[in-house]
Design a protein around this motif. Structure first.
Motif, PDB file in Angstrom:
ATOM      1  N   ILE A 182     -54.799 -34.024  56.939  1.00  0.00           N
ATOM      2  CA  ILE A 182     -53.562 -34.821  56.959  1.00  0.00           C
ATOM      3  C   ILE A 182     -53.251 -35.263  58.383  1.00  0.00           C
ATOM      4  CG2 ILE A 182     -51.057 -34.705  56.615  1.00  0.00           C
ATOM      5  CD1 ILE A 182     -51.701 -32.864  54.160  1.00  0.00           C
ATOM      6  N   THR A 183     -53.401 -34.344  59.342  1.00  0.00           N
ATOM      7  CA  THR A 183     -53.175 -34.684  60.747  1.00  0.00           C
ATOM      8  C   THR A 183     -54.146 -35.770  61.190  1.00  0.00           C
ATOM      9  OG1 THR A 183     -52.384 -32.458  61.231  1.00  0.00           O
ATOM     10  CG2 THR A 183     -53.130 -33.767  63.107  1.00  0.00           C
ATOM     11  N   ALA A 184     -55.426 -35.603  60.847  1.00  0.00           N
ATOM     12  CA  ALA A 184     -56.441 -36.592  61.234  1.00  0.00           C
ATOM     13  C   ALA A 184     -56.117 -37.962  60.643  1.00  0.00           C
ATOM     14  CB  ALA A 184     -57.825 -36.124  60.789  1.00  0.00           C
ATOM     15  N   GLN A 185     -55.690 -38.001  59.385  1.00  0.00           N
ATOM     16  CA  GLN A 185     -55.357 -39.282  58.758  1.00  0.00           C
ATOM     17  C   GLN A 185     -54.162 -39.948  59.449  1.00  0.00           C
ATOM     18  OE1 GLN A 185     -54.985 -38.083  54.652  1.00  0.00           O
ATOM     19  NE2 GLN A 185     -57.128 -38.504  54.226  1.00  0.00           N
ATOM     20  N   SER A 186     -53.176 -39.159  59.823  1.00  0.00           N
ATOM     21  CA  SER A 186     -52.018 -39.754  60.511  1.00  0.00           C
ATOM     22  C   SER A 186     -52.415 -40.253  61.902  1.00  0.00           C
ATOM     23  CB  SER A 186     -50.845 -38.770  60.591  1.00  0.00           C
ATOM     24  OG  SER A 186     -51.143 -37.709  61.471  1.00  0.00           O
ATOM     25  N   TRP A 187     -53.309 -39.527  62.565  1.00  0.00           N
ATOM     26  CA  TRP A 187     -53.790 -39.988  63.881  1.00  0.00           C
ATOM     27  C   TRP A 187     -54.580 -41.286  63.743  1.00  0.00           C
ATOM     28  CZ3 TRP A 187     -55.805 -35.182  67.050  1.00  0.00           C
ATOM     29  CH2 TRP A 187     -54.738 -34.319  67.284  1.00  0.00           C
ATOM     30  N   PHE A 188     -55.394 -41.396  62.684  1.00  0.00           N
ATOM     31  CA  PHE A 188     -56.140 -42.633  62.444  1.00  0.00           C
ATOM     32  C   PHE A 188     -55.181 -43.797  62.217  1.00  0.00           C
ATOM     33  CE2 PHE A 188     -60.161 -40.415  61.657  1.00  0.00           C
ATOM     34  CZ  PHE A 188     -61.055 -41.325  62.200  1.00  0.00           C
ATOM     35  N   SER A 189     -54.150 -43.559  61.434  1.00  0.00           N
ATOM     36  CA  SER A 189     -53.188 -44.618  61.150  1.00  0.00           C
ATOM     37  C   SER A 189     -52.506 -45.097  62.433  1.00  0.00           C
ATOM     38  CB  SER A 189     -52.130 -44.137  60.159  1.00  0.00           C
ATOM     39  OG  SER A 189     -52.731 -43.816  58.939  1.00  0.00           O
ATOM     40  N   GLU A 190     -52.235 -44.155  63.319  1.00  0.00           N
ATOM     41  CA  GLU A 190     -51.524 -44.496  64.552  1.00  0.00           C
ATOM     42  C   GLU A 190     -52.443 -45.023  65.651  1.00  0.00           C
ATOM     43  OE1 GLU A 190     -48.484 -42.380  67.722  1.00  0.00           O
ATOM     44  OE2 GLU A 190     -48.868 -41.427  65.791  1.00  0.00           O
ATOM     45  N   TRP A 191     -53.623 -44.421  65.814  1.00  0.00           N
ATOM     46  CA  TRP A 191     -54.468 -44.720  66.972  1.00  0.00           C
ATOM     47  C   TRP A 191     -55.740 -45.488  66.652  1.00  0.00           C
ATOM     48  CZ3 TRP A 191     -52.109 -43.813  71.432  1.00  0.00           C
ATOM     49  CH2 TRP A 191     -51.080 -42.884  71.443  1.00  0.00           C
ATOM     50  N   GLY A 192     -56.149 -45.550  65.394  1.00  0.00           N
ATOM     51  CA  GLY A 192     -57.367 -46.277  65.023  1.00  0.00           C
ATOM     52  C   GLY A 192     -58.624 -45.690  65.639  1.00  0.00           C
ATOM     53  N   VAL A 193     -59.504 -46.550  66.122  1.00  0.00           N
ATOM     54  CA  VAL A 193     -60.809 -46.151  66.632  1.00  0.00           C
ATOM     55  C   VAL A 193     -60.711 -45.259  67.875  1.00  0.00           C
ATOM     56  CG1 VAL A 193     -61.263 -48.131  68.148  1.00  0.00           C
ATOM     57  CG2 VAL A 193     -63.156 -47.008  66.980  1.00  0.00           C
ATOM     58  N   LEU A 194     -59.606 -45.327  68.587  1.00  0.00           N
ATOM     59  CA  LEU A 194     -59.421 -44.481  69.771  1.00  0.00           C
ATOM     60  C   LEU A 194     -59.494 -42.992  69.413  1.00  0.00           C
ATOM     61  CD1 LEU A 194     -58.836 -44.351  72.799  1.00  0.00           C
ATOM     62  CD2 LEU A 194     -56.403 -44.485  72.266  1.00  0.00           C
ATOM     63  N   VAL A 195     -59.102 -42.640  68.200  1.00  0.00           N
ATOM     64  CA  VAL A 195     -59.163 -41.244  67.752  1.00  0.00           C
ATOM     65  C   VAL A 195     -60.612 -40.752  67.753  1.00  0.00           C
ATOM     66  CG1 VAL A 195     -58.865 -39.756  65.730  1.00  0.00           C
ATOM     67  CG2 VAL A 195     -57.054 -41.266  66.431  1.00  0.00           C
ATOM     68  N   ILE A 196     -61.542 -41.597  67.367  1.00  0.00           N
ATOM     69  CA  ILE A 196     -62.958 -41.207  67.360  1.00  0.00           C
ATOM     70  C   ILE A 196     -63.418 -40.917  68.782  1.00  0.00           C
ATOM     71  CG2 ILE A 196     -65.320 -42.002  66.890  1.00  0.00           C
ATOM     72  CD1 ILE A 196     -63.740 -41.156  64.418  1.00  0.00           C
ATOM     73  N   PHE A 197     -63.007 -41.749  69.731  1.00  0.00           N
ATOM     74  CA  PHE A 197     -63.388 -41.495  71.123  1.00  0.00           C
ATOM     75  C   PHE A 197     -62.816 -40.162  71.605  1.00  0.00           C
ATOM     76  CE2 PHE A 197     -62.507 -41.594  75.654  1.00  0.00           C
ATOM     77  CZ  PHE A 197     -63.793 -41.761  76.139  1.00  0.00           C
ATOM     78  N   ILE A 198     -61.557 -39.920  71.323  1.00  0.00           N
ATOM     79  CA  ILE A 198     -60.908 -38.673  71.757  1.00  0.00           C
ATOM     80  C   ILE A 198     -61.605 -37.469  71.119  1.00  0.00           C
ATOM     81  CG2 ILE A 198     -58.774 -37.325  71.621  1.00  0.00           C
ATOM     82  CD1 ILE A 198     -57.298 -40.083  71.856  1.00  0.00           C
TER      83      ILE A 198
END
Length: 193
Positions: free
Chosen positions: A98-114
């Motif tokens: 759930i946390t990962a999905q909310s981060w994807f919604s907010e940050w997009g591809v930047l989450v993968i880099f982080i």
């Protein structure tokens, strides 16, 4: 209590084994899907033990980690209900997803880099990228950049540090081990709430 020093000595011996690169690359692949142990734990001593091959180890770890990430993406995208969901429930990772999905919604591809570069569990984000049907090639490119930066940084530090780094690690390994465990516990309880 000195429990990390003997483990460190064993890891340094194992890192010189002829099959160590194979184990490193397998670990890099499965760590991107489900394995809980970070690749750095094998990469650092291997780069330290065989500095002339450090860049090769970093490249292989990067390549196999991204390939594992691609499989994680596929599992999340095509096999979420029959394969991934039961595993998430068994491991009690629902909150992390759930946390990962909310981060994807907010940050997009930047989450993968982080997630690629930091100690955040990469596997959660490879699978979530598939679940959320993120564009595949931007996912792969971002993972490749982040993973390469991380693994080449680890290898580079070992190459630059050399024998002095090994001596310092040997001297302070127990303190570093306990600090790492304490940090992991604090991070766990911080992210849990």
């Amino acid at each position: 209590m000195k429990i990390f020093a003997p483990l460190y000595e064993k890891v340094m011996l194992w890192s010189k084994h002829k099959y160590a690169p194979f184990y490193l690359y397998v670990t890099a692949f499965i760590e991107s899907i489900f394995w809980p142990i970070p690749v750095d734990i094998m990469l650092a001593p291997m780069a330290l033990a065989k500095r002339e091959k450090a860049w090769q180890f970093a490249f292989g770890a990067t390549l196999f980690s991204v390939l594992g990430g691609a499989l994680g993406y596929y599992l999340g995208n095509a096999l979420y209900d029959p394969v991934v969901l039961p595993f998430i429930e068994a491991m009690h990772y629902q909150d992390k997803m759930i946390t990962a999905q909310s981060w994807f919604s907010e940050w997009g591809v930047l989450v993968i880099f982080i997630a690629s570069f930091t100690p955040i569990p990469f596997k959660v984000f490879t699978i979530t990228a598939g679940v959320m049907s993120m564009a595949f090639w931007p996912f792969i490119l971002t993972a490749l950049i982040g993973r390469a930066m991380r693994f080449f940084l680890v290898a580079g530090l070992m190459v630059l540090g050399g024998e002095k780094m090994e001596a310092k690690l040997s001297k302070y390994i127990d303190a570093l081990g306990w600090i790492t465990i304490l940090a992991a516990v604090i991070l766990y309880f911080t992210l849990k709430h």
